[in-house]
Design a protein around this motif. Structure first.
Motif, PDB file in Angstrom:
ATOM      1  N   THR A 120       0.662  -1.322   0.011  1.00 23.55           N
ATOM      2  CA  THR A 120      -0.575  -0.185  -0.417  1.00 23.55           C
ATOM      3  C   THR A 120       0.888   1.244   0.283  1.00 23.55           C
ATOM      4  O   THR A 120       2.634   1.030  -0.269  1.00 23.55           O
ATOM      5  CB  THR A 120      -1.407   0.447   1.448  1.00 23.55           C
ATOM      6  N   LYS A 121       0.549   2.255  -0.473  1.00 20.61           N
ATOM      7  CA  LYS A 121       1.232   3.760   0.017  1.00 20.61           C
ATOM      8  C   LYS A 121       0.815   4.070   1.352  1.00 20.61           C
ATOM      9  O   LYS A 121       1.557   5.245   1.377  1.00 20.61           O
ATOM     10  CB  LYS A 121      -0.428   4.338  -1.268  1.00 20.61           C
ATOM     11  N   ASP A 122       0.473   3.724   2.540  1.00 19.06           N
ATOM     12  CA  ASP A 122       1.327   3.330   3.938  1.00 19.06           C
ATOM     13  C   ASP A 122       1.090   1.918   4.296  1.00 19.06           C
ATOM     14  O   ASP A 122       1.389   2.147   5.908  1.00 19.06           O
ATOM     15  CB  ASP A 122      -0.302   3.561   4.511  1.00 19.06           C
ATOM     16  N   GLY A 123       2.069   1.603   4.166  1.00 18.33           N
ATOM     17  CA  GLY A 123       3.139   0.302   4.524  1.00 18.33           C
ATOM     18  C   GLY A 123       2.535  -0.783   3.844  1.00 18.33           C
ATOM     19  O   GLY A 123       2.091  -1.595   3.031  1.00 18.33           O
ATOM     20  N   LEU A 124       3.224  -1.867   4.739  1.00 17.75           N
ATOM     21  CA  LEU A 124       3.300  -3.103   4.080  1.00 17.75           C
ATOM     22  C   LEU A 124       1.979  -3.903   4.813  1.00 17.75           C
ATOM     23  O   LEU A 124       1.877  -4.079   6.239  1.00 17.75           O
ATOM     24  CB  LEU A 124       3.944  -3.961   4.375  1.00 17.75           C
ATOM     25  N   ASN A 125       1.056  -5.036   4.475  1.00 17.03           N
ATOM     26  CA  ASN A 125       0.430  -5.401   5.252  1.00 17.03           C
ATOM     27  C   ASN A 125       0.209  -7.000   4.934  1.00 17.03           C
ATOM     28  O   ASN A 125       0.439  -7.559   3.673  1.00 17.03           O
ATOM     29  CB  ASN A 125      -1.526  -5.279   5.171  1.00 17.03           C
ATOM     30  N   ARG A 126       0.268  -7.618   6.051  1.00 14.77           N
ATOM     31  CA  ARG A 126       0.397  -9.157   6.702  1.00 14.77           C
ATOM     32  C   ARG A 126      -1.138  -9.377   6.466  1.00 14.77           C
ATOM     33  O   ARG A 126      -1.811  -9.263   7.729  1.00 14.77           O
ATOM     34  CB  ARG A 126       1.620 -10.196   7.104  1.00 14.77           C
ATOM     35  N   TYR A 127      -1.899 -10.904   6.273  1.00 11.74           N
ATOM     36  CA  TYR A 127      -2.507 -11.152   6.548  1.00 11.74           C
ATOM     37  C   TYR A 127      -2.164 -12.841   6.897  1.00 11.74           C
ATOM     38  O   TYR A 127      -1.828 -13.312   5.986  1.00 11.74           O
ATOM     39  CB  TYR A 127      -4.239 -10.831   5.781  1.00 11.74           C
ATOM     40  N   TYR A 137      -6.570 -14.488   9.579  1.00  8.96           N
ATOM     41  CA  TYR A 137      -7.528 -13.629  10.771  1.00  8.96           C
ATOM     42  C   TYR A 137      -7.309 -13.237  11.060  1.00  8.96           C
ATOM     43  O   TYR A 137      -8.879 -11.991  10.963  1.00  8.96           O
ATOM     44  CB  TYR A 137      -7.341 -14.741  11.968  1.00  8.96           C
ATOM     45  N   THR A 138      -6.185 -12.041  10.905  1.00 12.90           N
ATOM     46  CA  THR A 138      -6.175 -10.466  11.495  1.00 12.90           C
ATOM     47  C   THR A 138      -4.869 -10.039  10.406  1.00 12.90           C
ATOM     48  O   THR A 138      -3.786 -10.861   9.744  1.00 12.90           O
ATOM     49  CB  THR A 138      -5.476 -10.356  12.738  1.00 12.90           C
ATOM     50  N   PHE A 139      -4.981  -9.042  10.426  1.00 10.81           N
ATOM     51  CA  PHE A 139      -3.660  -8.053   9.539  1.00 10.81           C
ATOM     52  C   PHE A 139      -2.477  -7.429  10.007  1.00 10.81           C
ATOM     53  O   PHE A 139      -2.843  -6.965  11.649  1.00 10.81           O
ATOM     54  CB  PHE A 139      -3.968  -6.432   8.758  1.00 10.81           C
ATOM     55  N   LYS A 140      -1.444  -7.695  10.067  1.00 10.87           N
ATOM     56  CA  LYS A 140      -0.467  -6.758  10.991  1.00 10.87           C
ATOM     57  C   LYS A 140      -0.180  -6.225   9.787  1.00 10.87           C
ATOM     58  O   LYS A 140       0.485  -5.735   8.875  1.00 10.87           O
ATOM     59  CB  LYS A 140       0.574  -8.106  11.215  1.00 10.87           C
ATOM     60  N   VAL A 141       0.302  -4.492  10.323  1.00 12.79           N
ATOM     61  CA  VAL A 141       0.663  -3.533   8.958  1.00 12.79           C
ATOM     62  C   VAL A 141       2.281  -3.941   9.942  1.00 12.79           C
ATOM     63  O   VAL A 141       2.309  -2.810  11.088  1.00 12.79           O
ATOM     64  CB  VAL A 141      -0.198  -2.024   9.315  1.00 12.79           C
ATOM     65  N   TYR A 142       3.245  -2.754   8.569  1.00 18.03           N
ATOM     66  CA  TYR A 142       4.643  -2.982   8.705  1.00 18.03           C
ATOM     67  C   TYR A 142       4.782  -1.558   8.189  1.00 18.03           C
ATOM     68  O   TYR A 142       4.880  -1.165   7.035  1.00 18.03           O
ATOM     69  CB  TYR A 142       5.494  -3.557   8.129  1.00 18.03           C
ATOM     70  N   THR A 143       5.181  -0.558   9.321  1.00 21.83           N
ATOM     71  CA  THR A 143       5.375   1.082   8.568  1.00 21.83           C
ATOM     72  C   THR A 143       6.986   1.377   7.950  1.00 21.83           C
ATOM     73  O   THR A 143       7.493   0.645   9.601  1.00 21.83           O
ATOM     74  CB  THR A 143       4.639   2.200   9.698  1.00 21.83           C
ATOM     75  N   HIS A 144       7.278   3.057   8.060  1.00 20.71           N
ATOM     76  CA  HIS A 144       8.436   3.322   8.450  1.00 20.71           C
ATOM     77  C   HIS A 144       8.833   3.901   9.922  1.00 20.71           C
ATOM     78  O   HIS A 144       8.149   4.394  10.097  1.00 20.71           O
ATOM     79  CB  HIS A 144       8.919   3.848   7.576  1.00 20.71           C
ATOM     80  N   ASP A 145       9.494   3.901  10.764  1.00 18.65           N
ATOM     81  CA  ASP A 145       9.695   4.109  11.348  1.00 18.65           C
ATOM     82  C   ASP A 145      11.051   5.156  11.980  1.00 18.65           C
ATOM     83  O   ASP A 145      12.560   3.910  11.829  1.00 18.65           O
ATOM     84  CB  ASP A 145       9.539   3.244  13.170  1.00 18.65           C
ATOM     85  N   SER A 146      10.975   6.057  11.856  1.00 16.74           N
ATOM     86  CA  SER A 146      13.001   6.551  11.665  1.00 16.74           C
ATOM     87  C   SER A 146      13.614   6.244  12.905  1.00 16.74           C
ATOM     88  O   SER A 146      14.460   6.704  12.693  1.00 16.74           O
ATOM     89  CB  SER A 146      12.639   8.170  11.602  1.00 16.74           C
ATOM     90  N   TYR A 147      13.092   5.560  14.100  1.00 14.08           N
ATOM     91  CA  TYR A 147      13.966   5.558  15.216  1.00 14.08           C
ATOM     92  C   TYR A 147      14.032   4.402  14.708  1.00 14.08           C
ATOM     93  O   TYR A 147      15.116   3.961  16.158  1.00 14.08           O
ATOM     94  CB  TYR A 147      13.471   6.153  17.052  1.00 14.08           C
TER      95      TYR A 147
END
Length: 142
Positions: free
Chosen positions: A5-12, A15-25
């Motif tokens: 997506t344009k707002d991270g990577l989603n893994r399904y 049962y549930t989604f886990k969203v991976y996003t950028h974290d500058s830290y």
């Protein structure tokens, strides 16, 4: 299932989604939230092409290893914005084409992504010095 997506990577997981996003830290988060391409290679590694580099999902650590452009390092990507497909060649090397840059041929050590593993990147000139618009490998590996 993986969703770019344009707002991270989603893994399904069914049962549930886990969203991976950028974290500058966090240097092991995605390098950028805008994801253009995904590839699962022959080793089962998930590759993620973004507006700011190439990322490999390390399943054992549940985090990402970044491969980025560094103008001071000749063994880095030629550019960070990767919008075209990632192609795995029959010998396991990856071919990526950063936006308006040369083609990048990426070789990984057998133990990648361990801490001592290496990545070797060779720049290939684009055919006839034109901008590459797409990458594709035929079923016969050409």
């Amino acid at each position: 299932m993986w969703f770019a997506t344009k707002d991270g990577l989603n893994r399904y997981d069914g049962y549930t989604f886990k969203v991976y996003t950028h974290d500058s830290y966090d240097p092991h988060s995605l390098s950028n939230n805008t994801i253009h391409q995904l590839l699962e290679d022959s080793q089962g590694r998930i590759w993620v092409a973004t507006d700011h580099g190439l990322n490999m999902y390390d399943r054992s650590q549940d985090h990402f290893v970044r491969i980025l452009h560094d103008p001071k390092d000749r063994n880095s990507l030629s550019g960070n914005k990767i919008t075209l497909p990632i192609v795995e060649l029959t010998d396991g090397r990856l071919l990526v084409a950063p936006h308006e840059k040369s083609l990048n041929l990426i070789s990984l050590s057998d133990d990648f992504p361990t801490t001592d593993s290496s990545v070797t990147i060779v720049y290939l000139p684009a055919p006839t010095h034109q901008t590459v618009e797409d990458l594709f490998q035929s079923a016969d590996g050409k």
